[in-house]
Motif scaffolding. Structure first.
Motif, PDB file in Angstrom:
ATOM      1  N   GLU A  45       0.874  -1.165   0.000  1.00 17.39           N
ATOM      2  CA  GLU A  45       0.000   0.000   0.000  1.00 17.39           C
ATOM      3  C   GLU A  45       0.916   1.222   0.000  1.00 17.39           C
ATOM      4  O   GLU A  45       1.817   1.342   0.836  1.00 17.39           O
ATOM      5  CB  GLU A  45      -0.917   0.001   1.215  1.00 17.39           C
ATOM      6  N   LEU A  47       1.556   5.502  -0.438  1.00 17.11           N
ATOM      7  CA  LEU A  47       1.101   6.886  -0.392  1.00 17.11           C
ATOM      8  C   LEU A  47       2.078   7.685  -1.243  1.00 17.11           C
ATOM      9  O   LEU A  47       3.249   7.826  -0.893  1.00 17.11           O
ATOM     10  CB  LEU A  47       1.057   7.391   1.050  1.00 17.11           C
ATOM     11  N   ALA A 107      -1.874  11.056   5.792  1.00 20.21           N
ATOM     12  CA  ALA A 107      -1.442   9.760   6.316  1.00 20.21           C
ATOM     13  C   ALA A 107      -2.219   9.341   7.557  1.00 20.21           C
ATOM     14  O   ALA A 107      -2.399   8.143   7.794  1.00 20.21           O
ATOM     15  CB  ALA A 107       0.053   9.791   6.614  1.00 20.21           C
ATOM     16  N   LEU A 150      -4.865   6.808   7.028  1.00 18.81           N
ATOM     17  CA  LEU A 150      -4.448   5.581   6.347  1.00 18.81           C
ATOM     18  C   LEU A 150      -3.739   4.648   7.316  1.00 18.81           C
ATOM     19  O   LEU A 150      -3.268   5.082   8.374  1.00 18.81           O
ATOM     20  CB  LEU A 150      -3.516   5.925   5.175  1.00 18.81           C
ATOM     21  N   LEU A 194       2.649   1.616   5.381  1.00 24.36           N
ATOM     22  CA  LEU A 194       2.685   2.166   4.025  1.00 24.36           C
ATOM     23  C   LEU A 194       4.100   2.256   3.495  1.00 24.36           C
ATOM     24  O   LEU A 194       5.058   2.379   4.262  1.00 24.36           O
ATOM     25  CB  LEU A 194       2.091   3.582   4.013  1.00 24.36           C
ATOM     26  N   TYR A 219       6.031   5.011   1.447  1.00 24.50           N
ATOM     27  CA  TYR A 219       5.872   6.425   1.132  1.00 24.50           C
ATOM     28  C   TYR A 219       6.707   6.742  -0.103  1.00 24.50           C
ATOM     29  O   TYR A 219       7.878   6.370  -0.178  1.00 24.50           O
ATOM     30  CB  TYR A 219       6.317   7.285   2.318  1.00 24.50           C
TER      31      TYR A 219
END
Length: 191
Positions: free
Chosen positions: A3, A5, A68, A71, A75, A77
Motif C-alpha cells: 500500500e 502513499l 497519512a 491511512l 505504508l 511512502y
C-alpha cells in the motif's frame, strides 16, 4: 501487495503522476495519490516551485502527515521531487513504514530526525546531469543515506531532466522512466 502513499511534485498532481500511480495499481498495489495543491497544476516547474515556496515547504509536509493519519501505518511512502519532503518525513517518523521511494530528490536524514529508521528500505532515483539533483545537495544526501542504511539504494540515470518519470511533461525520458518503474515495482514486491 504493498500500500503506497504517493506525493506529487511542484507542478502539481499531473497526468503523469496519475499515470505512474496507475502503473503501480496495475501490478496489484493499492496507491493513494493526494492532491496537496488543491487542484492547482502548473505548466512550468519554476511557477510550481514559486507557489510551493509561497505556501511554505513545511506546509506540504504537514498536509502529507494529515493525509497519512487516515491511512494504515504500514505504508510505502513515495514522492516526486517536492513530494519527497512529506514522503521522507513520514518514512522517517511514522511508525510502521514499509519503505520509501524517493524520485528526483532526497534531503539529509537530519532534516527529519537523527537517523533513518532501522528496517525501512529506501530507493532514491535521479539523473546524473539534473542540476537540481546533482548541484543542490540531493545526490550528497542520497549517498550519505546509502552509506549508512543497509537497505538503501541510489539509482542514477544518464540525462539532465529533473522530472524525467512524469509522462505528462516535456522532461519525460521514456527509457529512464521505464527502468525507474521496473525498479520501483521490484522494490514494492519485496516480502
Amino acid at each position: 501487495m504493498a500500500e503506497v502513499l504517493l506525493f506529487h511534485h511542484a507542478q502539481g498532481l499531473t497526468s503523469g503522476v496519475l499515470a505512474f500511480a496507475e502503473s503501480l495499481r496495475a501490478a496489484g498495489h493499492t496507491v493513494h495519490v493526494p492532491d496537496l495543491y488543491e487542484g492547482r497544476v502548473f505548466d512550468d516547474l519554476a511557477d510550481g516551485a514559486a507557489y510551493a515556496q509561497e505556501k511554505g515547504f513545511g506546509s506540504f509536509v504537514e498536509r502529507g502527515r494529515a493525509v497519512a493519519e487516515d491511512l494504515p501505518a504500514e505504508l510505502v511512502y513515495a514522492g516526486f521531487s517536492l513530494g519527497v519532503l512529506p514522503a521522507q518525513a513520514l518514512a522517517q517518523t511514522r511508525p510502521g513504514a514499509r519503505g520509501a521511494l524517493l524520485f528526483h530528490s532526497c534531503v539529509p536524514v537530519t532534516e527529519f530526525g537523527d537517523a533513518w529508521p532501522q528496517g525501512v528500505p529506501v530507493q532514491v532515483h535521479g539523473m546524473d546531469g539534473d542540476e537540481f539533483f546533482m548541484e543542490e545537495g540531493d545526490v550528497d544526501a542520497a549517498r550519505d543515506l546509502v552509506g549508512s542504511v543497509p537497505d538503501a539504494e541510489l539509482f542514477l540515470y544518464p540525462g539532465k531532466q529533473h522530472l524525467f518519470a512524469d509522462s505528462g511533461l516535456p522532461s519525460y525520458e521514456e527509457e529512464a522512466a521505464e527502468l525507474l518503474t521496473r525498479r520501483a515495482l521490484a522494490f514494492l514486491a519485496r516480502p
